[in-house]
Motif scaffolding. Sequence first.
Motif, PDB file in Angstrom:
ATOM      1  N   GLY A 424       0.797  -1.214   0.000  1.00 18.34           N
ATOM      2  CA  GLY A 424       0.000   0.000   0.000  1.00 18.34           C
ATOM      3  C   GLY A 424       0.831   1.266   0.000  1.00 18.34           C
ATOM      4  N   MET A 425       2.157   1.139   0.009  1.00 13.75           N
ATOM      5  CA  MET A 425       3.002   2.329  -0.097  1.00 13.75           C
ATOM      6  C   MET A 425       2.853   2.924  -1.492  1.00 13.75           C
ATOM      7  SD  MET A 425       7.132   2.788   0.480  1.00 13.75           S
ATOM      8  CE  MET A 425       7.009   2.489   2.245  1.00 13.75           C
ATOM      9  N   MET A 426       2.706   4.247  -1.549  1.00 14.08           N
ATOM     10  CA  MET A 426       2.553   4.944  -2.818  1.00 14.08           C
ATOM     11  C   MET A 426       3.469   6.153  -2.837  1.00 14.08           C
ATOM     12  SD  MET A 426      -1.636   4.765  -3.102  1.00 14.08           S
ATOM     13  CE  MET A 426      -1.722   5.486  -4.745  1.00 14.08           C
ATOM     14  N   VAL A 427       4.062   6.427  -4.013  1.00 16.02           N
ATOM     15  CA  VAL A 427       5.022   7.520  -4.148  1.00 16.02           C
ATOM     16  C   VAL A 427       4.634   8.394  -5.332  1.00 16.02           C
ATOM     17  CG1 VAL A 427       7.437   8.148  -4.534  1.00 16.02           C
ATOM     18  CG2 VAL A 427       6.875   6.098  -3.192  1.00 16.02           C
ATOM     19  N   ALA A 428       4.595   9.699  -5.097  1.00 16.64           N
ATOM     20  CA  ALA A 428       4.483  10.692  -6.164  1.00 16.64           C
ATOM     21  C   ALA A 428       5.804  11.445  -6.189  1.00 16.64           C
ATOM     22  CB  ALA A 428       3.323  11.641  -5.895  1.00 16.64           C
ATOM     23  N   LEU A 429       6.565  11.306  -7.273  1.00 26.34           N
ATOM     24  CA  LEU A 429       7.907  11.885  -7.355  1.00 26.34           C
ATOM     25  C   LEU A 429       8.013  12.746  -8.604  1.00 26.34           C
ATOM     26  CD1 LEU A 429      11.290  10.106  -6.722  1.00 26.34           C
ATOM     27  CD2 LEU A 429      10.984  11.495  -8.764  1.00 26.34           C
ATOM     28  N   ILE A 430       8.503  13.959  -8.423  1.00 25.09           N
ATOM     29  CA  ILE A 430       8.704  14.855  -9.552  1.00 25.09           C
ATOM     30  C   ILE A 430      10.135  15.373  -9.519  1.00 25.09           C
ATOM     31  CG2 ILE A 430       7.906  16.968  -8.381  1.00 25.09           C
ATOM     32  CD1 ILE A 430       6.402  17.526 -11.143  1.00 25.09           C
ATOM     33  N   GLN A 431      10.742  15.435 -10.701  1.00 19.68           N
ATOM     34  CA  GLN A 431      12.163  15.764 -10.774  1.00 19.68           C
ATOM     35  C   GLN A 431      12.426  16.517 -12.069  1.00 19.68           C
ATOM     36  OE1 GLN A 431      15.590  13.704 -11.934  1.00 19.68           O
ATOM     37  NE2 GLN A 431      16.239  15.705 -11.234  1.00 19.68           N
ATOM     38  N   SER A 432      13.301  17.519 -12.015  1.00 20.38           N
ATOM     39  CA  SER A 432      13.420  18.402 -13.166  1.00 20.38           C
ATOM     40  C   SER A 432      14.781  19.069 -13.238  1.00 20.38           C
ATOM     41  CB  SER A 432      12.334  19.492 -13.075  1.00 20.38           C
ATOM     42  OG  SER A 432      12.508  20.484 -14.060  1.00 20.38           O
ATOM     43  N   ASN A 433      15.166  19.421 -14.466  1.00 14.91           N
ATOM     44  CA  ASN A 433      16.313  20.305 -14.704  1.00 14.91           C
ATOM     45  C   ASN A 433      15.860  21.722 -14.987  1.00 14.91           C
ATOM     46  OD1 ASN A 433      18.000  18.156 -14.359  1.00 14.91           O
ATOM     47  ND2 ASN A 433      18.910  18.243 -16.399  1.00 14.91           N
ATOM     48  N   TYR A 434      14.572  21.981 -14.874  1.00 12.90           N
ATOM     49  CA  TYR A 434      13.887  23.255 -15.090  1.00 12.90           C
ATOM     50  C   TYR A 434      13.682  23.508 -16.574  1.00 12.90           C
ATOM     51  CZ  TYR A 434      12.149  27.974 -14.187  1.00 12.90           C
ATOM     52  OH  TYR A 434      11.376  29.098 -14.120  1.00 12.90           O
ATOM     53  N   ARG A 435      14.191  24.586 -17.117  1.00 15.10           N
ATOM     54  CA  ARG A 435      13.865  24.965 -18.496  1.00 15.10           C
ATOM     55  C   ARG A 435      14.598  24.060 -19.479  1.00 15.10           C
ATOM     56  NH1 ARG A 435      11.662  29.541 -20.530  1.00 15.10           N
ATOM     57  NH2 ARG A 435      11.923  30.671 -18.571  1.00 15.10           N
ATOM     58  N   GLY A 436      13.816  23.328 -20.295  1.00 16.67           N
ATOM     59  CA  GLY A 436      14.419  22.430 -21.271  1.00 16.67           C
ATOM     60  C   GLY A 436      15.256  21.362 -20.603  1.00 16.67           C
ATOM     61  N   MET A 437      16.427  21.110 -21.161  1.00 18.24           N
ATOM     62  CA  MET A 437      17.327  20.108 -20.599  1.00 18.24           C
ATOM     63  C   MET A 437      18.143  20.655 -19.433  1.00 18.24           C
ATOM     64  SD  MET A 437      18.678  18.192 -24.064  1.00 18.24           S
ATOM     65  CE  MET A 437      19.677  16.989 -23.178  1.00 18.24           C
ATOM     66  N   GLY A 438      18.084  21.979 -19.223  1.00 18.82           N
ATOM     67  CA  GLY A 438      18.848  22.584 -18.142  1.00 18.82           C
ATOM     68  C   GLY A 438      19.699  23.735 -18.637  1.00 18.82           C
ATOM     69  N   SER A 439      20.794  23.981 -17.937  1.00 21.06           N
ATOM     70  CA  SER A 439      21.640  25.155 -18.152  1.00 21.06           C
ATOM     71  C   SER A 439      22.460  25.117 -19.434  1.00 21.06           C
ATOM     72  CB  SER A 439      22.608  25.296 -16.975  1.00 21.06           C
ATOM     73  OG  SER A 439      23.477  24.174 -16.920  1.00 21.06           O
ATOM     74  N   GLY A 440      22.590  23.912 -20.026  1.00 19.42           N
ATOM     75  CA  GLY A 440      23.475  23.756 -21.187  1.00 19.42           C
ATOM     76  C   GLY A 440      24.866  23.305 -20.802  1.00 19.42           C
ATOM     77  N   LEU A 441      25.153  23.232 -19.497  1.00 19.85           N
ATOM     78  CA  LEU A 441      26.491  22.920 -18.989  1.00 19.85           C
ATOM     79  C   LEU A 441      26.569  21.481 -18.491  1.00 19.85           C
ATOM     80  CD1 LEU A 441      27.063  26.201 -16.940  1.00 19.85           C
ATOM     81  CD2 LEU A 441      27.857  25.693 -19.267  1.00 19.85           C
ATOM     82  N   VAL A 442      27.497  20.717 -19.049  1.00  9.39           N
ATOM     83  CA  VAL A 442      27.748  19.328 -18.656  1.00  9.39           C
ATOM     84  C   VAL A 442      29.171  19.248 -18.113  1.00  9.39           C
ATOM     85  CG1 VAL A 442      28.007  16.959 -19.481  1.00  9.39           C
ATOM     86  CG2 VAL A 442      26.124  18.381 -20.337  1.00  9.39           C
ATOM     87  N   PRO A 443      29.348  18.930 -16.820  1.00 10.77           N
ATOM     88  CA  PRO A 443      30.706  18.881 -16.260  1.00 10.77           C
ATOM     89  C   PRO A 443      31.543  17.792 -16.923  1.00 10.77           C
ATOM     90  CG  PRO A 443      29.102  18.015 -14.695  1.00 10.77           C
ATOM     91  CD  PRO A 443      28.325  18.609 -15.812  1.00 10.77           C
TER      92      PRO A 443
END
Length: 604
Positions: A424-443
């Motif tokens: 009966g455990m239930m999870v609502a999970l939301i996750q984001s990089n915000y606008r589009g794919m994110g900042s454009g910066l990949v380390p």
Amino acid sequence: MGAGCGLTHGFGVIVAAGATLLAPLGSATAQQASNPQPVVTGPGDRIAGPSFATRSPAYGRNGAAATAHPLATQIAIDTLKQGGTAVDAAIAANAALGLLEPTGNGIGGDLFALIWDPKTQKLYGINGSGRAPMGMSLDDRAAREAKIKTSAPGRRPSFGSVTVTVPGAVDAWFSMHARFGKLPMSQILAPTISYADAGAPVPPVIAYYMAANLKRLDERAKAGEVEEFDNARKTYFANGAVQTGQVFKNPDLARTLGLIAAGGRDAFYKGEIAQRIDAYMRRIGGPLRASDLAAHHSDWVEPISVTYRGYQVWQIPPNSQGVTTLQMLGILNQFDMAKAGFASAESVHLQIEAKRLAFEDRAKFLADPTFAKVPTQGLISPNYLRARAGLIDPAKASVNVAAGDPAQFEKGDTTFLVTADSTGMMVALIQSNYRGMGSGLVPDGLGFMFQNRGEAFSLDPASPNVYAPGKRPFHTIIPGFVTKDNQAFMAFGVMGGAMQPQGQTQIVVNMIDYGLDAQSAGDAPRWRHEGGCEPEGGCKPGLGRVALESGFSQTTREGLTAKGWTLSGADGDFGGYQAIKRDPKTGVYEAATESRKDGVALAY
């Protein structure tokens, strides 16, 4: 029967893997090849459910999952079948989506979740959003922004290092896992590591958004808004825009997830990954440092709620915008929405006006409560919501809408997924990089893009959401949950920035007022209002505009126009929805997914 043959039994048809179906000469498919004019004007007919429904919900008693990508849903179900909890499955699916749906999320972003624990019969909330770098002051931020050439005069930067805040997702995974997980994290992350090395085919909606992100980020990199784009190009666009069905690999992400699986959250926030991030930021002149990562922590928070027609609707408190959904529903609770009629001009008008009132409060009051006094309880006080509802004229659009005074009522581009297990455990999970794919910066060598969530700060010192070192920005991502008689009823959410409270409200109204099942409630045509003031600063005066999906009738459109609304057509920006509903008597799960995206809902 050999591979590639169609297997038939009764009225069912199974097409085996590798099968090719050839259209006979003169068929509709053959005609379309030489005739560009459409020969189909609508979907096929369904014999059960509303005509606009795209599919039936998935039903099961042992577990369920719904995500924006079929493989992520399968990974969640596999995790449940291996003995994992709903939290284990949610983490596994989220990790997978960071690889499979990089247009919506990734470990460079933030996370919020609501978790129903059947043992304690309680809903838990976790705020996994990151903070601004300690080494950049408000004056520094303003000076950096002033030097950046943006896409339009007067527009603030949406990309580049000035928008980067500490990524919070990985810490939230481990915080959730420590409390509600069962399987080892190495097992939970293993499927994504495997897919990152071997590759996975890209479905059409994600391919569309990856192409759009490449175009936009490339333009902003050439203009200097994104300081370094070679890493992102190598990671996501090595051969140009990814095509539908193309196998996408990310071996750098596989290695990064391997380090996390072996070393835990400290591998990301204090170990090799943190050091690589620090070195990268110093190389490009960005403000984020290893010390910012080391200081990060998620927070367990008390969810907030309002009552809607006898159901309790729950959200994460600010800095999340979840309170905005609660305000919209609390205002609509003062009207007879069932009598107004499903998808009618009267119903949509009331919803739009509730949105406008709630969004003015959103712009004025929502911020990180550690830095600003946010009148959360006042905003959802029944008396305050009744007062706000009294400002709505059912016959016409209100010309002037402003924020209220809740203090007197005080008492003291995203992915969304849902999972549920046999307990009966239930999870609502939301996750984001915000606008589009994110900042454009990949380390360097890490295989993920930083979020650009810091764009959401205001630079106005008078705003509660003004930028400050170590502060969390106003946050759009909101998981939703509904209980009935103190029992879990539904975990749900709608992706898409400012669309999220609007979409969540429409889902609840569709299900509770209009009796739609979980899938049909999401398949129903949606509206979206744009206009008014924003937490980042700036206001658009007037009534704004209302975008309507094509499913609304001409009668509804004419009725809305008569009430004073300016309408625009469908533009594809109506969010992405997932939900799992539970019958408390039978324990049967009803899972639904967004028809506008690539995902699937499964239950067993």
